[in-house]
Design a protein around this motif. Sequence first.
Motif, PDB file in Angstrom:
ATOM      1  N   LEU A 129       0.824  -1.207   0.000  1.00  0.00           N
ATOM      2  CA  LEU A 129       0.000   0.000   0.000  1.00  0.00           C
ATOM      3  C   LEU A 129       0.863   1.264   0.000  1.00  0.00           C
ATOM      4  O   LEU A 129       1.813   1.384   0.772  1.00  0.00           O
ATOM      5  CB  LEU A 129      -0.918   0.008   1.225  1.00  0.00           C
ATOM      6  CG  LEU A 129      -2.135   0.912   1.113  1.00  0.00           C
ATOM      7  CD1 LEU A 129      -3.191   0.241   0.241  1.00  0.00           C
ATOM      8  CD2 LEU A 129      -2.719   1.232   2.475  1.00  0.00           C
ATOM      9  N   ILE A 130       0.500   2.204  -0.861  1.00  0.00           N
ATOM     10  CA  ILE A 130       1.180   3.501  -0.936  1.00  0.00           C
ATOM     11  C   ILE A 130       0.191   4.566  -0.485  1.00  0.00           C
ATOM     12  O   ILE A 130      -0.702   4.945  -1.255  1.00  0.00           O
ATOM     13  CB  ILE A 130       1.670   3.792  -2.366  1.00  0.00           C
ATOM     14  CG1 ILE A 130       2.528   2.636  -2.883  1.00  0.00           C
ATOM     15  CG2 ILE A 130       2.457   5.104  -2.405  1.00  0.00           C
ATOM     16  CD1 ILE A 130       2.830   2.723  -4.367  1.00  0.00           C
ATOM     17  N   LYS A 167       6.096   9.976   0.089  1.00  0.00           N
ATOM     18  CA  LYS A 167       6.939  10.772  -0.787  1.00  0.00           C
ATOM     19  C   LYS A 167       7.211  10.064  -2.110  1.00  0.00           C
ATOM     20  O   LYS A 167       7.404  10.702  -3.135  1.00  0.00           O
ATOM     21  CB  LYS A 167       8.256  11.106  -0.082  1.00  0.00           C
ATOM     22  CG  LYS A 167       8.086  12.039   1.119  1.00  0.00           C
ATOM     23  CD  LYS A 167       9.431  12.367   1.741  1.00  0.00           C
ATOM     24  CE  LYS A 167       9.275  13.318   2.925  1.00  0.00           C
ATOM     25  NZ  LYS A 167      10.595  13.644   3.546  1.00  0.00           N
ATOM     26  N   ASP A 168       7.281   8.724  -2.050  1.00  0.00           N
ATOM     27  CA  ASP A 168       7.503   7.944  -3.262  1.00  0.00           C
ATOM     28  C   ASP A 168       6.922   6.553  -3.060  1.00  0.00           C
ATOM     29  O   ASP A 168       6.309   6.271  -2.019  1.00  0.00           O
ATOM     30  CB  ASP A 168       8.990   7.883  -3.630  1.00  0.00           C
ATOM     31  CG  ASP A 168       9.851   7.354  -2.495  1.00  0.00           C
ATOM     32  OD1 ASP A 168       9.462   6.344  -1.862  1.00  0.00           O
ATOM     33  OD2 ASP A 168      10.914   7.942  -2.218  1.00  0.00           O
ATOM     34  N   THR A 169       7.125   5.685  -4.016  1.00  0.00           N
ATOM     35  CA  THR A 169       6.499   4.366  -3.980  1.00  0.00           C
ATOM     36  C   THR A 169       7.314   3.313  -3.237  1.00  0.00           C
ATOM     37  O   THR A 169       6.862   2.178  -3.104  1.00  0.00           O
ATOM     38  CB  THR A 169       6.247   3.866  -5.414  1.00  0.00           C
ATOM     39  OG1 THR A 169       7.503   3.739  -6.098  1.00  0.00           O
ATOM     40  CG2 THR A 169       5.351   4.824  -6.176  1.00  0.00           C
ATOM     41  N   SER A 210      -5.429   1.732  -2.169  1.00  0.00           N
ATOM     42  CA  SER A 210      -5.210   3.168  -2.032  1.00  0.00           C
ATOM     43  C   SER A 210      -4.826   3.744  -3.387  1.00  0.00           C
ATOM     44  O   SER A 210      -4.570   3.002  -4.347  1.00  0.00           O
ATOM     45  CB  SER A 210      -4.106   3.452  -1.009  1.00  0.00           C
ATOM     46  OG  SER A 210      -3.989   4.844  -0.752  1.00  0.00           O
ATOM     47  N   ILE A 211      -4.791   5.060  -3.449  1.00  0.00           N
ATOM     48  CA  ILE A 211      -4.408   5.762  -4.671  1.00  0.00           C
ATOM     49  C   ILE A 211      -3.393   6.842  -4.311  1.00  0.00           C
ATOM     50  O   ILE A 211      -3.535   7.521  -3.296  1.00  0.00           O
ATOM     51  CB  ILE A 211      -5.646   6.347  -5.388  1.00  0.00           C
ATOM     52  CG1 ILE A 211      -5.268   6.897  -6.752  1.00  0.00           C
ATOM     53  CG2 ILE A 211      -6.345   7.385  -4.523  1.00  0.00           C
ATOM     54  CD1 ILE A 211      -6.472   7.263  -7.609  1.00  0.00           C
ATOM     55  N   VAL A 226      -4.896  -2.191  12.030  1.00  0.00           N
ATOM     56  CA  VAL A 226      -5.022  -1.522  10.737  1.00  0.00           C
ATOM     57  C   VAL A 226      -5.713  -0.172  10.846  1.00  0.00           C
ATOM     58  O   VAL A 226      -5.437   0.747  10.065  1.00  0.00           O
ATOM     59  CB  VAL A 226      -5.770  -2.446   9.750  1.00  0.00           C
ATOM     60  CG1 VAL A 226      -7.226  -2.653  10.179  1.00  0.00           C
ATOM     61  CG2 VAL A 226      -5.688  -1.913   8.329  1.00  0.00           C
ATOM     62  N   HIS A 227      -6.586  -0.022  11.832  1.00  0.00           N
ATOM     63  CA  HIS A 227      -7.351   1.217  11.977  1.00  0.00           C
ATOM     64  C   HIS A 227      -6.527   2.375  12.534  1.00  0.00           C
ATOM     65  O   HIS A 227      -6.953   3.532  12.464  1.00  0.00           O
ATOM     66  CB  HIS A 227      -8.553   0.986  12.904  1.00  0.00           C
ATOM     67  CG  HIS A 227      -8.164   0.607  14.303  1.00  0.00           C
ATOM     68  ND1 HIS A 227      -7.678  -0.645  14.596  1.00  0.00           N
ATOM     69  CD2 HIS A 227      -8.177   1.313  15.462  1.00  0.00           C
ATOM     70  CE1 HIS A 227      -7.410  -0.713  15.899  1.00  0.00           C
ATOM     71  NE2 HIS A 227      -7.693   0.463  16.425  1.00  0.00           N
ATOM     72  N   GLU A 228      -5.340   2.082  13.083  1.00  0.00           N
ATOM     73  CA  GLU A 228      -4.553   3.126  13.732  1.00  0.00           C
ATOM     74  C   GLU A 228      -3.172   3.358  13.115  1.00  0.00           C
ATOM     75  O   GLU A 228      -2.549   4.387  13.364  1.00  0.00           O
ATOM     76  CB  GLU A 228      -4.376   2.802  15.218  1.00  0.00           C
ATOM     77  CG  GLU A 228      -3.646   1.502  15.496  1.00  0.00           C
ATOM     78  CD  GLU A 228      -3.634   1.122  16.971  1.00  0.00           C
ATOM     79  OE1 GLU A 228      -4.406   1.748  17.741  1.00  0.00           O
ATOM     80  OE2 GLU A 228      -2.856   0.229  17.357  1.00  0.00           O
ATOM     81  N   LYS A 229      -2.683   2.433  12.324  1.00  0.00           N
ATOM     82  CA  LYS A 229      -1.367   2.596  11.725  1.00  0.00           C
ATOM     83  C   LYS A 229      -1.433   3.627  10.592  1.00  0.00           C
ATOM     84  O   LYS A 229      -2.300   3.551   9.724  1.00  0.00           O
ATOM     85  CB  LYS A 229      -0.856   1.259  11.184  1.00  0.00           C
ATOM     86  CG  LYS A 229      -0.574   0.229  12.271  1.00  0.00           C
ATOM     87  CD  LYS A 229       0.547   0.690  13.188  1.00  0.00           C
ATOM     88  CE  LYS A 229       0.879  -0.379  14.216  1.00  0.00           C
ATOM     89  NZ  LYS A 229       1.972   0.066  15.127  1.00  0.00           N
ATOM     90  N   PRO A 230      -0.514   4.593  10.571  1.00  0.00           N
ATOM     91  CA  PRO A 230      -0.577   5.669   9.572  1.00  0.00           C
ATOM     92  C   PRO A 230      -0.650   5.191   8.129  1.00  0.00           C
ATOM     93  O   PRO A 230      -1.331   5.810   7.311  1.00  0.00           O
ATOM     94  CB  PRO A 230       0.719   6.454   9.836  1.00  0.00           C
ATOM     95  CG  PRO A 230       1.011   6.218  11.284  1.00  0.00           C
ATOM     96  CD  PRO A 230       0.584   4.800  11.547  1.00  0.00           C
ATOM     97  N   SER A 231       0.024   4.100   7.801  1.00  0.00           N
ATOM     98  CA  SER A 231       0.043   3.651   6.406  1.00  0.00           C
ATOM     99  C   SER A 231      -1.307   3.124   5.935  1.00  0.00           C
ATOM    100  O   SER A 231      -1.602   3.160   4.735  1.00  0.00           O
ATOM    101  CB  SER A 231       1.102   2.554   6.218  1.00  0.00           C
ATOM    102  OG  SER A 231       2.405   3.063   6.428  1.00  0.00           O
TER     103      SER A 231
END
Length: 220
Positions: free
Chosen positions: A65-66, A71-73, A140-141, A87-92
Amino acid sequence: MCAHYDPQTDPAQLKAYFGVHDLPLGLKPSLWPGYHGPFLRKHEFADVGDEAVPFRELLVGSFGLIPHWAKDTTIARNTYNARSETVHEKPSYRDAWRLARHCIIPAEAFYEPDWRTGRAVPTRISRADGKPMGIAGLWSIWKNPGGETTYSYTMLTINADQHPLMRQFHKPDDEKRSIVILHEQDYDGWLQASVSDSRRFLYAYPADNLVAENPQQPLL
């Protein structure tokens, strides 16, 4: 955790088991984080009431996931699996979870390391009935500074300490994890589930419905 899998890229199989088509040519037959592969999501216009618009659509994105703020891929090398517990709390992942950006990753098989011999032996895991599996994920996009769009996805994982098959992988002292393999009847439910209803789809797939191919010793 799954860092290596074989995507389902056969057009006939994708149409028969996932109801999608129009897969681009040239995708790799075996994927690692950062490689591009197919995933399904609810069509962005599925709710407009047009019968010509299918419920599911097939896209190609980065395995890993990006998030929009990356900043980049290169972050994809570390975001290919998302722990369902956090998953609900991790920034990524939290934005994709909050927006219920659910996806299904069509796969022929995935690979896990068997450490019982003291070294990692890659083991291929697939459905016992030979059908492709639909792995639950988030998408994600991301847009680069030039405005070009990249889609991406991650596989959701759950604890597998008690799973008869999946508990046999990874190093002895590591927590045992498994990706979430969906039953076919839950595909559309998962794709349209709200955030509050999402966790009921994060279940363990029956060990009897899976087969593990290990070149050195049997697992069950």
